[in-house]
Write a protein that holds these residues in place. Sequence first.
Motif, PDB file in Angstrom:
ATOM      1  N   MET A   1       0.846  -1.187   0.000  1.00 12.07           N
ATOM      2  CA  MET A   1       0.000   0.000   0.000  1.00 12.07           C
ATOM      3  C   MET A   1       0.882   1.238   0.000  1.00 12.07           C
ATOM      4  SD  MET A   1      -2.460  -1.827   2.768  1.00 12.07           S
ATOM      5  CE  MET A   1      -1.044  -2.758   3.329  1.00 12.07           C
ATOM      6  N   GLY A   2       0.280   2.392  -0.148  1.00 10.53           N
ATOM      7  CA  GLY A   2       1.071   3.610  -0.242  1.00 10.53           C
ATOM      8  C   GLY A   2       1.937   3.860   0.968  1.00 10.53           C
ATOM      9  N   ASP A   3       1.417   3.540   2.153  1.00 13.17           N
ATOM     10  CA  ASP A   3       2.128   3.890   3.384  1.00 13.17           C
ATOM     11  C   ASP A   3       2.927   2.745   3.986  1.00 13.17           C
ATOM     12  OD1 ASP A   3      -0.305   2.540   4.058  1.00 13.17           O
ATOM     13  OD2 ASP A   3      -0.028   3.203   6.135  1.00 13.17           O
ATOM     14  N   HIS A   4       2.507   1.503   3.737  1.00 22.07           N
ATOM     15  CA  HIS A   4       3.233   0.368   4.312  1.00 22.07           C
ATOM     16  C   HIS A   4       2.922  -0.900   3.527  1.00 22.07           C
ATOM     17  CE1 HIS A   4      -0.566  -0.709   6.361  1.00 22.07           C
ATOM     18  NE2 HIS A   4      -0.001  -1.875   6.678  1.00 22.07           N
ATOM     19  N   ALA A   5       3.670  -1.944   3.825  1.00 20.81           N
ATOM     20  CA  ALA A   5       3.444  -3.247   3.198  1.00 20.81           C
ATOM     21  C   ALA A   5       3.380  -4.320   4.273  1.00 20.81           C
ATOM     22  CB  ALA A   5       4.555  -3.571   2.202  1.00 20.81           C
ATOM     23  N   VAL A   6       2.632  -5.367   3.981  1.00 20.67           N
ATOM     24  CA  VAL A   6       2.555  -6.548   4.834  1.00 20.67           C
ATOM     25  C   VAL A   6       3.032  -7.731   4.002  1.00 20.67           C
ATOM     26  CG1 VAL A   6       1.072  -8.037   6.231  1.00 20.67           C
ATOM     27  CG2 VAL A   6       0.593  -5.580   6.093  1.00 20.67           C
ATOM     28  N   VAL A   7       4.069  -8.406   4.486  1.00 14.78           N
ATOM     29  CA  VAL A   7       4.700  -9.515   3.758  1.00 14.78           C
ATOM     30  C   VAL A   7       4.666 -10.746   4.649  1.00 14.78           C
ATOM     31  CG1 VAL A   7       6.863 -10.360   2.760  1.00 14.78           C
ATOM     32  CG2 VAL A   7       6.190  -7.969   2.426  1.00 14.78           C
ATOM     33  N   ALA A   8       4.052 -11.827   4.165  1.00 15.73           N
ATOM     34  CA  ALA A   8       3.953 -13.057   4.948  1.00 15.73           C
ATOM     35  C   ALA A   8       4.561 -14.215   4.176  1.00 15.73           C
ATOM     36  CB  ALA A   8       2.495 -13.363   5.284  1.00 15.73           C
ATOM     37  N   THR A   9       5.387 -15.015   4.861  1.00 14.86           N
ATOM     38  CA  THR A   9       5.933 -16.230   4.279  1.00 14.86           C
ATOM     39  C   THR A   9       5.531 -17.423   5.139  1.00 14.86           C
ATOM     40  OG1 THR A   9       8.035 -15.874   5.450  1.00 14.86           O
ATOM     41  CG2 THR A   9       7.900 -15.102   3.190  1.00 14.86           C
ATOM     42  N   VAL A  10       5.379 -18.557   4.481  1.00  9.42           N
ATOM     43  CA  VAL A  10       4.882 -19.770   5.121  1.00  9.42           C
ATOM     44  C   VAL A  10       5.940 -20.855   5.005  1.00  9.42           C
ATOM     45  CG1 VAL A  10       3.162 -21.610   4.901  1.00  9.42           C
ATOM     46  CG2 VAL A  10       2.464 -19.208   4.735  1.00  9.42           C
ATOM     47  N   ILE A  11       6.304 -21.462   6.132  1.00  7.35           N
ATOM     48  CA  ILE A  11       7.294 -22.536   6.157  1.00  7.35           C
ATOM     49  C   ILE A  11       6.703 -23.718   6.929  1.00  7.35           C
ATOM     50  CG2 ILE A  11       9.586 -23.246   6.908  1.00  7.35           C
ATOM     51  CD1 ILE A  11      10.478 -20.342   6.606  1.00  7.35           C
ATOM     52  N   PRO A  12       6.509 -24.862   6.276  1.00  2.00           N
ATOM     53  CA  PRO A  12       5.995 -26.036   6.980  1.00  2.00           C
ATOM     54  C   PRO A  12       7.007 -26.545   8.008  1.00  2.00           C
ATOM     55  CG  PRO A  12       5.849 -26.301   4.580  1.00  2.00           C
ATOM     56  CD  PRO A  12       6.733 -25.128   4.842  1.00  2.00           C
ATOM     57  N   LEU A  13       6.528 -26.919   9.171  1.00  5.73           N
ATOM     58  CA  LEU A  13       7.374 -27.475  10.229  1.00  5.73           C
ATOM     59  C   LEU A  13       7.149 -28.975  10.397  1.00  5.73           C
ATOM     60  CD1 LEU A  13       6.953 -24.647  12.891  1.00  5.73           C
ATOM     61  CD2 LEU A  13       8.725 -24.862  11.136  1.00  5.73           C
ATOM     62  N   SER A  14       5.925 -29.418  10.174  1.00  9.35           N
ATOM     63  CA  SER A  14       5.563 -30.835  10.213  1.00  9.35           C
ATOM     64  C   SER A  14       4.227 -30.943   9.491  1.00  9.35           C
ATOM     65  CB  SER A  14       5.442 -31.337  11.655  1.00  9.35           C
ATOM     66  OG  SER A  14       4.324 -30.752  12.303  1.00  9.35           O
ATOM     67  N   ALA A  15       3.688 -32.145   9.438  1.00  8.51           N
ATOM     68  CA  ALA A  15       2.393 -32.302   8.765  1.00  8.51           C
ATOM     69  C   ALA A  15       1.316 -31.439   9.415  1.00  8.51           C
ATOM     70  CB  ALA A  15       1.976 -33.764   8.766  1.00  8.51           C
ATOM     71  N   GLY A  16       1.463 -31.204  10.725  1.00  3.11           N
ATOM     72  CA  GLY A  16       0.428 -30.456  11.441  1.00  3.11           C
ATOM     73  C   GLY A  16       0.888 -29.175  12.095  1.00  3.11           C
ATOM     74  N   LYS A  17       2.054 -28.646  11.692  1.00  2.00           N
ATOM     75  CA  LYS A  17       2.562 -27.388  12.239  1.00  2.00           C
ATOM     76  C   LYS A  17       3.117 -26.543  11.087  1.00  2.00           C
ATOM     77  CE  LYS A  17       2.311 -28.297  16.787  1.00  2.00           C
ATOM     78  NZ  LYS A  17       1.520 -27.484  17.755  1.00  2.00           N
ATOM     79  N   THR A  18       2.753 -25.274  11.068  1.00  2.00           N
ATOM     80  CA  THR A  18       3.179 -24.370   9.998  1.00  2.00           C
ATOM     81  C   THR A  18       3.545 -23.025  10.586  1.00  2.00           C
ATOM     82  OG1 THR A  18       1.690 -25.469   8.425  1.00  2.00           O
ATOM     83  CG2 THR A  18       2.485 -23.282   7.818  1.00  2.00           C
ATOM     84  N   LEU A  19       4.718 -22.536  10.206  1.00  2.00           N
ATOM     85  CA  LEU A  19       5.161 -21.213  10.634  1.00  2.00           C
ATOM     86  C   LEU A  19       4.668 -20.165   9.650  1.00  2.00           C
ATOM     87  CD1 LEU A  19       6.953 -19.203  12.264  1.00  2.00           C
ATOM     88  CD2 LEU A  19       8.856 -19.880  10.773  1.00  2.00           C
ATOM     89  N   VAL A  20       3.966 -19.157  10.157  1.00  2.00           N
ATOM     90  CA  VAL A  20       3.566 -17.991   9.364  1.00  2.00           C
ATOM     91  C   VAL A  20       4.349 -16.794   9.897  1.00  2.00           C
ATOM     92  CG1 VAL A  20       1.683 -16.474   8.663  1.00  2.00           C
ATOM     93  CG2 VAL A  20       1.274 -18.935   8.909  1.00  2.00           C
ATOM     94  N   ARG A  21       5.269 -16.295   9.091  1.00  2.84           N
ATOM     95  CA  ARG A  21       6.133 -15.174   9.479  1.00  2.84           C
ATOM     96  C   ARG A  21       5.649 -13.923   8.759  1.00  2.84           C
ATOM     97  NH1 ARG A  21      11.983 -16.850   9.500  1.00  2.84           N
ATOM     98  NH2 ARG A  21      11.375 -17.361  11.649  1.00  2.84           N
ATOM     99  N   THR A  22       5.199 -12.929   9.514  1.00  9.39           N
ATOM    100  CA  THR A  22       4.631 -11.714   8.944  1.00  9.39           C
ATOM    101  C   THR A  22       5.498 -10.518   9.295  1.00  9.39           C
ATOM    102  OG1 THR A  22       2.423 -12.679   9.286  1.00  9.39           O
ATOM    103  CG2 THR A  22       2.533 -10.340   8.723  1.00  9.39           C
ATOM    104  N   LYS A  23       5.766  -9.677   8.288  1.00  8.17           N
ATOM    105  CA  LYS A  23       6.579  -8.476   8.480  1.00  8.17           C
ATOM    106  C   LYS A  23       5.814  -7.264   7.967  1.00  8.17           C
ATOM    107  CE  LYS A  23      10.657 -11.306   7.723  1.00  8.17           C
ATOM    108  NZ  LYS A  23      11.718 -11.703   6.771  1.00  8.17           N
ATOM    109  N   TRP A  24       5.917  -6.179   8.727  1.00  7.76           N
ATOM    110  CA  TRP A  24       5.328  -4.906   8.343  1.00  7.76           C
ATOM    111  C   TRP A  24       6.465  -3.966   7.923  1.00  7.76           C
ATOM    112  CZ3 TRP A  24       3.375  -8.226  11.781  1.00  7.76           C
ATOM    113  CH2 TRP A  24       1.987  -8.433  11.807  1.00  7.76           C
ATOM    114  N   LEU A  25       6.377  -3.439   6.712  1.00  5.64           N
ATOM    115  CA  LEU A  25       7.434  -2.598   6.169  1.00  5.64           C
ATOM    116  C   LEU A  25       6.976  -1.148   6.086  1.00  5.64           C
ATOM    117  CD1 LEU A  25       8.558  -4.796   3.112  1.00  5.64           C
ATOM    118  CD2 LEU A  25       9.178  -5.037   5.525  1.00  5.64           C
ATOM    119  N   VAL A  26       7.886  -0.241   6.399  1.00  5.42           N
ATOM    120  CA  VAL A  26       7.653   1.194   6.251  1.00  5.42           C
ATOM    121  C   VAL A  26       8.858   1.797   5.530  1.00  5.42           C
ATOM    122  CG1 VAL A  26       6.190   1.378   8.304  1.00  5.42           C
ATOM    123  CG2 VAL A  26       8.676   1.682   8.524  1.00  5.42           C
ATOM    124  N   HIS A  27       8.734   3.065   5.180  1.00  8.08           N
ATOM    125  CA  HIS A  27       9.860   3.781   4.570  1.00  8.08           C
ATOM    126  C   HIS A  27      11.074   3.686   5.500  1.00  8.08           C
ATOM    127  CE1 HIS A  27      12.305   7.122   3.084  1.00  8.08           C
ATOM    128  NE2 HIS A  27      11.582   7.100   1.980  1.00  8.08           N
TER     129      HIS A  27
END
Length: 417
Positions: free
Chosen positions: A321-347
Motif C-alpha cells: 500500500m502507499g504507506d506500508h506493506a505486509v509480507v507473509a511467508t509460510v514454512i511447513p514445520l511438520s504435517a500439522g505445524k506451519t510457521l507464518v512469518r509476517t513483516k510490516w514494512l515502512v519507509h
Amino acid sequence: MLNKLPSSISALLDARANGHSLPAGLYVREDVFEADIDVFFHNHWICVGLDCDVPEPGDATVIDIGKTSLILLRDDDGEIRVLHNVCRHRGSRLLDPGKTIVSKLVCPYHTWTYELTGELRYAPHMGKDFDKECRSLKPVTFKSIGGLIYVCLSDNPPEDIAILEQAMTERLAPYDIRNAKVAFQTDVIEDGNWKLTMENNRECYHCSANHPELCVSFVDLDFGFDPETLSPEDREQAEEHFRLYEERTNAWESDGFPSAAVEQLADCATNFRTQRLIIAGAGESQTHDATAASSKLLGHMTRKDLGDTHLWGHNSWNHFMGDHAVVATVIPLSAGKTLVRTKWLVHKDAVEGVDYDLDKLTDVWVATTDQDADLVARSHAGTLDPAYQPGPYSRFSETNLDKFASWYIDRMRAHGY
C-alpha cells in the motif's frame, strides 16, 4: 462404514475429486509432508525473505526449511548472498537460527572461516597442500524480485519464474521495498498443514464472519460471491463495486501503475497471482479505519489512493500500500505445524511515534493472523477426524482453492508421485 485411507501417496492423489478438497492423508500424513518439502520447498521457487532483512554489510539471518538451513546475508560490497548453512569441513551449522551481525562466517566447531561471499579463508591444521578453493560454502540459487527474495534449492529451477519477475518488477518499483525497513515482525505457529494455511488465505468466503478488523478495508466480494443469494440491494451494490473496479483500474493504469490481474495458477510450476485491489472505506490502507498508518509513504510513492497491490505465491502472500506493506511467508514445520512469518514494512526513514503508530500499523493483520491460525487449527483437527470426507468447494467463492488443489496434484505427479 468409513473407507480406509489409500496406502500410497499416488493413490491419495488419484483419489482427489475435481472441485473438492484434498483427501485427508494429503493433509495429515508425515510421508506426504516429506514429499511436500521435497517437491514444493526444494524444487520450486519459494519466498524466504527480503533485501531489507539484511540492510547493512554483515547483517545475516538464518531460514530453516525442513532439514535445509539457509543464510541470507549482505556481503562487504553490499551484495545480497544466500548460502547453505553447512560448514564444508564436517557439516556443522555455522549460524544459529535468527538474525545476527558477522564480519566473517566462523564455524564454531573447528574455526574454519569464510568470507561473507562464501569463500574459505582459514582452515587450521589441514596441511600446506590443502586446496581451499574448492571448499567455499555452497551458494543457493536466488532472485531478488522487487526486494522479495525467492530461492530454489533445485539444480534445475523452474524457468517460469520469469513471468512473476516481469509482472512484479514494474509493480513493486514505486514502493522501493529493497530500501524499506522492517518495523515489526511476528512468528505464528499454526496447528495445521501448510496447504490448509494457503487455502485459507486464498478465499474470503470466511472473511465477513471471522475478520471484522480486516473487512473495514478489505472487500470480500473481490474473491467471489453467489449473485443468486444476494438481495436486490446487495446485488446492485456488488455491480457498482465491479463497475468502480473497471474505472479505477483504467485510471491507475493510465497513470502508469499496472493494476489488472495477472495470474499463473494452472499448467505451471511457479504459482502466483497479483492485482491492484480497491481498499474500502477511506481507501488508503489496511488499518482499523482504512486511513494511512504512516505519514511517510513507502519508497517513491506520492499518493495514498493507489489501493492494495496484492501478490500471492504457494508459500507467501503480500499487500503493498502507499504507506506500508505486509509480507507473509509460510514454512511447513511438520504435517500439522506451519510457521507464518509476517513483516510490516515502512519507509526506511520513517520513525516510530513520529511518522507512524505501531499499533495502528499492525493491529489489523495481527488480529487477522491470529484469527486465521484458529481457523486453520479447526480445519486440521477436522481432517484428522475419521468422519472427514473431502467436501465441495464453492464455485463462486472458492475457485482459487480448486485451482490450488489441482495445481498441487499436477506438480506432485510431475515429480514422480
